[in-house]
Each structure stands twice: as C-alpha cells, then as structure tokens.
Design a protein around this motif. Structure first.
Motif, PDB file in Angstrom:
ATOM      1  N   HIS A 120      92.564 -25.458  86.030  1.00  0.00           N
ATOM      2  CA  HIS A 120      91.581 -24.500  86.569  1.00  0.00           C
ATOM      3  C   HIS A 120      91.179 -24.948  87.971  1.00  0.00           C
ATOM      4  O   HIS A 120      90.877 -26.123  88.190  1.00  0.00           O
ATOM      5  CB  HIS A 120      90.297 -24.478  85.738  1.00  0.00           C
ATOM      6  CG  HIS A 120      90.473 -24.002  84.335  1.00  0.00           C
ATOM      7  ND1 HIS A 120      90.802 -22.710  84.007  1.00  0.00           N
ATOM      8  CD2 HIS A 120      90.355 -24.662  83.160  1.00  0.00           C
ATOM      9  CE1 HIS A 120      90.877 -22.586  82.693  1.00  0.00           C
ATOM     10  NE2 HIS A 120      90.618 -23.755  82.149  1.00  0.00           N
ATOM     11  N   ASP A 122      93.096 -19.844  77.071  1.00  0.00           N
ATOM     12  CA  ASP A 122      93.201 -19.600  78.515  1.00  0.00           C
ATOM     13  C   ASP A 122      94.486 -20.167  79.113  1.00  0.00           C
ATOM     14  O   ASP A 122      94.879 -19.783  80.214  1.00  0.00           O
ATOM     15  CB  ASP A 122      91.967 -20.135  79.270  1.00  0.00           C
ATOM     16  CG  ASP A 122      91.583 -21.547  78.870  1.00  0.00           C
ATOM     17  OD1 ASP A 122      91.816 -21.930  77.712  1.00  0.00           O
ATOM     18  OD2 ASP A 122      91.035 -22.263  79.718  1.00  0.00           O
ATOM     19  N   HIS A 123      95.144 -21.070  78.377  1.00  0.00           N
ATOM     20  CA  HIS A 123      96.413 -21.639  78.871  1.00  0.00           C
ATOM     21  C   HIS A 123      97.626 -21.204  78.053  1.00  0.00           C
ATOM     22  O   HIS A 123      98.750 -21.310  78.525  1.00  0.00           O
ATOM     23  CB  HIS A 123      96.328 -23.165  78.893  1.00  0.00           C
ATOM     24  CG  HIS A 123      95.093 -23.648  79.581  1.00  0.00           C
ATOM     25  ND1 HIS A 123      94.884 -23.447  80.929  1.00  0.00           N
ATOM     26  CD2 HIS A 123      93.981 -24.250  79.115  1.00  0.00           C
ATOM     27  CE1 HIS A 123      93.694 -23.923  81.256  1.00  0.00           C
ATOM     28  NE2 HIS A 123      93.129 -24.407  80.171  1.00  0.00           N
ATOM     29  N   ASP A 131      92.669 -29.322  81.611  1.00  0.00           N
ATOM     30  CA  ASP A 131      91.250 -29.060  81.908  1.00  0.00           C
ATOM     31  C   ASP A 131      90.580 -30.180  82.711  1.00  0.00           C
ATOM     32  O   ASP A 131      89.696 -29.917  83.538  1.00  0.00           O
ATOM     33  CB  ASP A 131      90.460 -28.895  80.597  1.00  0.00           C
ATOM     34  CG  ASP A 131      90.704 -27.557  79.921  1.00  0.00           C
ATOM     35  OD1 ASP A 131      91.064 -26.590  80.599  1.00  0.00           O
ATOM     36  OD2 ASP A 131      90.516 -27.489  78.688  1.00  0.00           O
ATOM     37  N   GLU A 154      94.518 -24.127  74.013  1.00  0.00           N
ATOM     38  CA  GLU A 154      93.423 -23.158  74.096  1.00  0.00           C
ATOM     39  C   GLU A 154      93.900 -21.872  74.778  1.00  0.00           C
ATOM     40  O   GLU A 154      94.777 -21.885  75.637  1.00  0.00           O
ATOM     41  CB  GLU A 154      92.214 -23.750  74.838  1.00  0.00           C
ATOM     42  CG  GLU A 154      90.965 -22.886  74.633  1.00  0.00           C
ATOM     43  CD  GLU A 154      89.658 -23.572  75.040  1.00  0.00           C
ATOM     44  OE1 GLU A 154      89.696 -24.695  75.557  1.00  0.00           O
ATOM     45  OE2 GLU A 154      88.595 -22.951  74.820  1.00  0.00           O
TER      46      GLU A 154
HETATM   47 FE1  FEO Z   1      90.117 -26.147  77.050  1.00  0.00          FE
HETATM   48 FE2  FEO Z   1      90.888 -24.428  79.959  1.00  0.00          FE
HETATM   49  O1  FEO Z   1      90.823 -24.769  78.111  1.00  0.00           O
END
Ligand code: FEO
Length: 396
Positions: A225, A83-84, A164, A81
């Motif tokens: 995160h 964000d990574h 995640d 994804e």
């Molecule tokens: Fe499923 Fe932090 O992306």
C-alpha cells in the motif's frame, strides 16, 4: 498504468483515489490508497500479489498490456487478505495451472475465501525460488498483518516485498518516498501503524531483528500500500522499531463526548490546568462524536496519557466513548496513563465505568477521576483546573 520500479521489476497495481473507508468502514482513508502488485520479468516471470476485487477486471486487462499472461511462471501471494488477493480468481481463470506460492496459512485462507483448489506451493522461511540469475527468498511474517503474511526478498536487486508492513493508505501518482510530501507520508505511516499494527508490536520487533540478522543488503522496500521506499529505506524500519517499543511523545490527549456542554467545559478547564502545571507538554482535545476515530487513535498512540470524559446517560456512558473504549481494549496500548471525568445530574456512573474499562485495557488509571454535577460554576471550573494540574504533576 504500470511503471518500472527497478531493472526488471514493474509496478502493475491500482491507485485508488476514491477510497475513503477501508476494512469495511473500520479505517478512514482520507488520502485514498493503492494496492501494489509487482511483476518481475527475469528468465522466469513472477507476479507478486494482486489488487482488491472491485478492480479485478481492470487489473487483469492492465496486466495483459504489460505481459502475455501465459508467460507468468509463478504467482506469489504474500498475504491472503482481500485487498491483495481479490483479483486472484479473475487472474487464475486465465492461468489456472500456474503455481501460487504462499505460506501454509495463506493456502488455508485463500481456500476459505475463494473455494478454489489452485496449484498451491507452500513455502517457509528461507525457501528460495529461482528466477534464473536472481532468487526470491521467502520469510514468514505471521501477524504482520494476518497469520499468513510473508515477506519476499529478491536477491540481486536487493528488494524486499514487505506487503502491509511499512505501508500507508496514501494515493500518489509519484509512488516513491522521495517524491512525495514527507509530512503527509509520515502522518499516514504512523496512522497505519497505530491503528493496525499496535497489538502486534512485540512481533514487529522480533521479525525486524530476525530479518536484519540475515544481513541481506537492502536497496528498496516495495510495500503493498502506498509509496515504494527507495530513498534510505532503512528509515521506515527504524521508525517501526521506535513505534513498536511502547512509543510515546510528550502529549496528553483529552477525549470526550458531552450532552449539554458541561463535560466539554470540564475538558477545557482540565486542559487549562495541565498547561498551568506543564508548559512543555502538548495538550490536545477531541470531541469523540465529531472526530474521525482512526485520527483519534493515532493521537492516543502518540500520547503518554489520556483523559476520557463522558456525561452519564441511563446509568452508563455515551456511545462514542463506549466505541472508543472498545477500540482501546483491542489495540493493547502499553505504558500509557489515564484518567476519567464527566458531568452528571443524579446517578453519575460514567467516570467509574470509564476508569474500570481503561484499567481492564491495560492503561494505568491514576486516580478516582473527577465528577461534577450539572453545569460547572466557577468553583467547579477551579476544581477541574486543579485536577488537571495534579494529573500533569503525577506524570513527571
Ligand atoms: Fe492485511 Fe493490506 O491487507
């Protein structure tokens, strides 16, 4: 910024203090977030995940202060994804031949997002990658949170890189679970679970049991995160098992929108009726037009029952109520009871529409709902209180 996590493991990610919306505008992040990336410098050097694209240049420049990029032997992409993976194109521009370890779905998604033919090395559960005296061990974890997701475990240091899972959208300079405000931390954890992982709860239970079955010692969980779990990391695993098992507290949440206050008055009178019947239960009321959607979903997650109210408009329901019903359908809540209410002038379809949609979403609607016309007078208010009493009574 970078810091030592443990032995030769370094955090090289980005804390995003400004972030207020994530997944586009789909998820509110009142406390910011972080994109955690980890550098492991053993005989071989591995980099686990990157950061979101807006920070790609800053990330690579920061990484260059920690290591000569040519010394990176392996890139591990636990989850494709954005964000990574967003900084991967910038990073791979510098080191185009370095192998990228990911699942089969990971390679497919990374190719779909970035249209690059990097040196992908596809791994499956149980595959190992030696860093010298320590190994990386891969565990596929599909749907936690996309089909490609995998966990990576570092032997010797006994650290699980969970991506995640077990994370939170929570910016903190402290970065370790024992150093931050525990109420803030667990609020962000449960919000994250409720809004992102609820539909995948059966998979959460299966995957945790599978990983526990490996009997691997666990000293830390490094998420992608928020904070790193170093103090009693099992506590968040136990919370996940609890949340994934049709979690509920002794709470009834009343969610409504109103045009000229009549449906709001109904909501408050119904709440008073519930309180009369049950002094123990927590009753919370939210105006859907005025409350953050993700906070509301967190409250639904905690509830044993919800009551949904809407005025009737154009033979239908108010738009904020409709939007939440769409979310409820997608999240596939289990083991929750429901009811509907609303004020109307002449046609009055809202209660039926809400009841049908709640039923279609898997909630157990307890009755035909409560409708009143125009503004509630004392008799209607009494009817609302009675409805609340009976509703609460049926939950016992
Ligand atoms: Fe499923 Fe932090 O992306």
């Amino acid at each position: 910024m970078s810091f030592q996590v443990k032995n030769n493991i370094y955090w090289v990610g980005k804390i995003d203090w400004e972030l207020r919306n994530f997944h586009g505008d789909e998820y509110s992040t009142h406390r910011g977030s972080s994109y955690n990336s980890y550098l492991i410098k053993e005989e071989k050097t591995a980099l686990i995940d990157t950061v979101w694209k807006p920070f790609a240049k800053e990330y690579v420049e920061n990484l260059q202060q920690t290591i000569d990029l040519e010394k990176i032997d392996y890139v591990i992409a636990c989850h494709a994804e954005n964000d990574h993976s967003g900084a991967l194109p910038e990073l791979m521009r510098h080191i185009p031949d370095v192998p990228v370890y990911c699942t089969k779905n990971g390679a497919k998604i990374l190719k779909g997002l970035y249209h690059q033919d990097w040196n992908f090395k596809v791994v499956k559960t149980g595959d190992k990658l030696s860093l010298g005296s320590k190994d990386l061990i891969f565990v596929e974890a599909p749907m936690l949170h996309w089909p490609d997701t995998m966990f990576t475990y570092l032997s010797g240091d006994e650290v699980l890189f969970s991506n995640d899972a077990f994370g939170q959208h929570y910016a903190s300079e402290f970065m370790f679970n024992d150093l931050v405000d525990q109420a803030e931390l667990f609020q962000e954890c449960i919000k994250y679970y409720a809004n992102i992982l609820t539909p995948f709860s059966p998979m959460v239970i299966r995957k945790i049991k599978e990983v526990l079955g490996f009997n691997l010692p666990l000293d830390m969980i490094c998420t992608s995160h928020g904070i790193i779990w170093r103090d009693n990391p099992a506590q968040i695993v136990e919370k996940y098992l609890e949340w994934a098992d049709n979690y509920q507290e002794n709470q009834i949440t009343i969610l409504y929108d109103t045009m000229w206050d009549s449906t709001r008055v109904m909501a408050e009178q119904i709440a008073a009726g519930i309180r009369e019947a049950d002094h123990e239960v927590t009753v919370k009321l939210y105006s859907l037009a005025k409350t953050d959607k993700n906070d509301v979903i967190t409250e639904i997650f905690k509830s044993k029952a919800i009551l949904m109210g809407s005025s009737t408009i154009n033979n239908g329901i108010l738009v904020h109520v409709a939007a939440l019903l769409e979310e409820i359908q997608g999240l596939k809540f289990k083991n929750k009871k429901a009811g509907a209410f609303g004020s109307y002038g002449w046609s009055g379809e809202a209660v039926r529409i809400m009841s049908e949609r709640l039923t279609a979403s898997g909630l157990e609607v307890m009755d035909e709902g409560l409708r009143i016309t125009w503004a509630p007078d004392e008799e209607s208010r009494q009817t609302c209180r009675e409805y609340g009493k009976v509703f609460a009574g049926r939950l016992e």
